[in-house]
Design an enzyme around this catalytic site. Structure first.
Site, PDB file in Angstrom:
ATOM      1  N   TRP A 254      11.715 -17.918   0.603  1.00  0.00           N
ATOM      2  CA  TRP A 254      11.040 -17.493   1.831  1.00  0.00           C
ATOM      3  C   TRP A 254       9.707 -16.867   1.464  1.00  0.00           C
ATOM      4  O   TRP A 254       9.625 -16.089   0.518  1.00  0.00           O
ATOM      5  CB  TRP A 254      11.926 -16.500   2.582  1.00  0.00           C
ATOM      6  CG  TRP A 254      11.491 -16.245   3.982  1.00  0.00           C
ATOM      7  CD1 TRP A 254      10.823 -15.150   4.437  1.00  0.00           C
ATOM      8  CD2 TRP A 254      11.686 -17.105   5.100  1.00  0.00           C
ATOM      9  NE1 TRP A 254      10.588 -15.268   5.781  1.00  0.00           N
ATOM     10  CE2 TRP A 254      11.109 -16.466   6.215  1.00  0.00           C
ATOM     11  CE3 TRP A 254      12.277 -18.351   5.276  1.00  0.00           C
ATOM     12  CZ2 TRP A 254      11.110 -17.028   7.485  1.00  0.00           C
ATOM     13  CZ3 TRP A 254      12.280 -18.905   6.535  1.00  0.00           C
ATOM     14  CH2 TRP A 254      11.708 -18.252   7.625  1.00  0.00           C
TER      15      TRP A 254
ATOM     16  N   SER B 148      15.210 -13.229   0.743  1.00  0.00           N
ATOM     17  CA  SER B 148      15.278 -11.980  -0.010  1.00  0.00           C
ATOM     18  C   SER B 148      16.669 -11.359   0.016  1.00  0.00           C
ATOM     19  O   SER B 148      17.107 -10.771  -0.973  1.00  0.00           O
ATOM     20  CB  SER B 148      14.244 -10.981   0.521  1.00  0.00           C
ATOM     21  OG  SER B 148      12.949 -11.402   0.144  1.00  0.00           O
TER      22      SER B 148
ATOM     23  N   GLU C  58      19.420 -12.808  -0.138  1.00  0.00           N
ATOM     24  CA  GLU C  58      20.246 -13.532  -1.111  1.00  0.00           C
ATOM     25  C   GLU C  58      19.912 -13.167  -2.557  1.00  0.00           C
ATOM     26  O   GLU C  58      20.621 -13.558  -3.485  1.00  0.00           O
ATOM     27  CB  GLU C  58      20.105 -15.038  -0.895  1.00  0.00           C
ATOM     28  CG  GLU C  58      20.729 -15.536   0.391  1.00  0.00           C
ATOM     29  CD  GLU C  58      19.914 -15.239   1.653  1.00  0.00           C
ATOM     30  OE1 GLU C  58      20.518 -15.180   2.746  1.00  0.00           O
ATOM     31  OE2 GLU C  58      18.684 -15.051   1.549  1.00  0.00           O
TER      32      GLU C  58
ATOM     33  N   VAL D 114       9.206  -9.751   2.104  1.00  0.00           N
ATOM     34  CA  VAL D 114       9.615  -9.583   3.495  1.00  0.00           C
ATOM     35  C   VAL D 114       8.418  -9.005   4.236  1.00  0.00           C
ATOM     36  O   VAL D 114       7.861  -7.983   3.817  1.00  0.00           O
ATOM     37  CB  VAL D 114      10.827  -8.637   3.618  1.00  0.00           C
ATOM     38  CG1 VAL D 114      11.334  -8.605   5.051  1.00  0.00           C
ATOM     39  CG2 VAL D 114      11.944  -9.038   2.662  1.00  0.00           C
ATOM     40  N   ILE D 115       8.029  -9.667   5.315  1.00  0.00           N
ATOM     41  CA  ILE D 115       6.857  -9.227   6.078  1.00  0.00           C
ATOM     42  C   ILE D 115       7.306  -8.769   7.456  1.00  0.00           C
ATOM     43  O   ILE D 115       8.112  -9.439   8.112  1.00  0.00           O
ATOM     44  CB  ILE D 115       5.811 -10.361   6.174  1.00  0.00           C
ATOM     45  CG1 ILE D 115       5.339 -10.714   4.754  1.00  0.00           C
ATOM     46  CG2 ILE D 115       4.638  -9.955   7.054  1.00  0.00           C
ATOM     47  CD1 ILE D 115       4.441 -11.910   4.669  1.00  0.00           C
TER      48      ILE D 115
ATOM     49  N   GLU E 102       8.405  -8.767  14.645  1.00  0.00           N
ATOM     50  CA  GLU E 102       8.518  -8.072  15.925  1.00  0.00           C
ATOM     51  C   GLU E 102       9.886  -7.454  16.154  1.00  0.00           C
ATOM     52  O   GLU E 102      10.087  -6.749  17.134  1.00  0.00           O
ATOM     53  CB  GLU E 102       8.204  -9.059  17.056  1.00  0.00           C
ATOM     54  CG  GLU E 102       6.782  -9.582  17.003  1.00  0.00           C
ATOM     55  CD  GLU E 102       6.514 -10.637  18.071  1.00  0.00           C
ATOM     56  OE1 GLU E 102       7.441 -10.997  18.818  1.00  0.00           O
ATOM     57  OE2 GLU E 102       5.373 -11.093  18.156  1.00  0.00           O
ATOM     58  N   THR E 103      10.836  -7.711  15.242  1.00  0.00           N
ATOM     59  CA  THR E 103      12.192  -7.207  15.450  1.00  0.00           C
ATOM     60  C   THR E 103      12.604  -6.289  14.298  1.00  0.00           C
ATOM     61  O   THR E 103      11.898  -6.162  13.303  1.00  0.00           O
ATOM     62  CB  THR E 103      13.201  -8.374  15.524  1.00  0.00           C
ATOM     63  OG1 THR E 103      13.300  -8.977  14.229  1.00  0.00           O
ATOM     64  CG2 THR E 103      12.764  -9.414  16.552  1.00  0.00           C
TER      65      THR E 103
ATOM     66  N   HIS F 276      14.812  -6.884  12.226  1.00  0.00           N
ATOM     67  CA  HIS F 276      15.300  -7.694  11.108  1.00  0.00           C
ATOM     68  C   HIS F 276      14.653  -7.243   9.789  1.00  0.00           C
ATOM     69  O   HIS F 276      15.321  -7.127   8.761  1.00  0.00           O
ATOM     70  CB  HIS F 276      15.017  -9.177  11.383  1.00  0.00           C
ATOM     71  CG  HIS F 276      15.500 -10.101  10.323  1.00  0.00           C
ATOM     72  ND1 HIS F 276      16.826 -10.401  10.167  1.00  0.00           N
ATOM     73  CD2 HIS F 276      14.837 -10.784   9.360  1.00  0.00           C
ATOM     74  CE1 HIS F 276      16.967 -11.241   9.140  1.00  0.00           C
ATOM     75  NE2 HIS F 276      15.765 -11.475   8.636  1.00  0.00           N
TER      76      HIS F 276
ATOM     77  N   PHE G 237      13.387  -4.562  -9.299  1.00  0.00           N
ATOM     78  CA  PHE G 237      13.077  -4.791  -7.886  1.00  0.00           C
ATOM     79  C   PHE G 237      11.616  -5.214  -7.758  1.00  0.00           C
ATOM     80  O   PHE G 237      10.703  -4.410  -7.966  1.00  0.00           O
ATOM     81  CB  PHE G 237      13.324  -3.489  -7.115  1.00  0.00           C
ATOM     82  CG  PHE G 237      13.146  -3.590  -5.634  1.00  0.00           C
ATOM     83  CD1 PHE G 237      14.185  -4.005  -4.834  1.00  0.00           C
ATOM     84  CD2 PHE G 237      11.944  -3.233  -5.040  1.00  0.00           C
ATOM     85  CE1 PHE G 237      14.036  -4.069  -3.453  1.00  0.00           C
ATOM     86  CE2 PHE G 237      11.779  -3.301  -3.675  1.00  0.00           C
ATOM     87  CZ  PHE G 237      12.837  -3.719  -2.872  1.00  0.00           C
TER      88      PHE G 237
END
Length: 160
Positions: free
Chosen positions: A31, A65, A67, A89-90, A93-94, A96, A121
């Site tokens: 991703w 990410s 996973e 991870v960007i 709007e939620t 998540h 990390f």
């Protein structure tokens, strides 16, 4: 912003252990691959620059990410000296974003507490794609490079 106008990826090779006898696992999220591929390149380039043999670097892809936790856990079982978990991870709007970032952070932390193999990390958690690009080979350096140097140092610590 802490990294404004700073490239934090420079390192002094004379202070880094030689990695020629170390084996590394790298688990990479597919991703946001335009970012994670840059982080991967930075990590591999730094490992090789510090003496690691390319045949001693194992790379696995995972879908996202979240996973990275399972992939990193399985990678620790592959006779590697350290694992680098690479993701991006960007903010959207939620909520998540919050759940994924927190889950991955705690998952990688848990692996470090329960395994003898260090898991580094290297997950960018940025507000915008541009911030991630800036940290994956752009104006703020490459967090993949920094993760590789951390991995080498942690292998050395583990061996002491």
């Amino acid at each position: 912003m802490a990294t404004a106008n700073h490239n934090l990826s420079n390192y002094d090779k004379t202070t880094i252990p030689n990695a020629k006898d170390f084996r590394f696992g790298i688990v990479v999220s597919e991703w946001n691959d335009n970012v994670t591929n840059g982080l991967l390149k930075g990590a591999i380039d730094a490992l090789v620059d510090c003496g690691a043999q390319e045949e001693n670097i194992i790379k696995w892809d995972v879908p996202g990410s979240f996973e990275l936790i399972y992939g990193s856990k399985k990678m620790t079982e592959q006779n590697v000296d350290a694992v680098i978990a690479i993701g991006c991870v960007i903010q959207g709007e939620t909520k998540h974003f919050d759940f994924v970032c927190e889950g991955v952070t705690h998952g990688i932390k848990e692996l470090n507490l329960t395994s003898d193999t260090p898991v580094i990390f290297c997950v960018l958690t940025d507000n915008t794609m541009q911030q991630s690009i800036d940290r994956s080979g752009g104006k703020h350096g490459n967090k993949g490079t920094e993760a590789a140097i951390a991995a080498i140092k942690m292998v050395e610590l583990r061996r002491k």
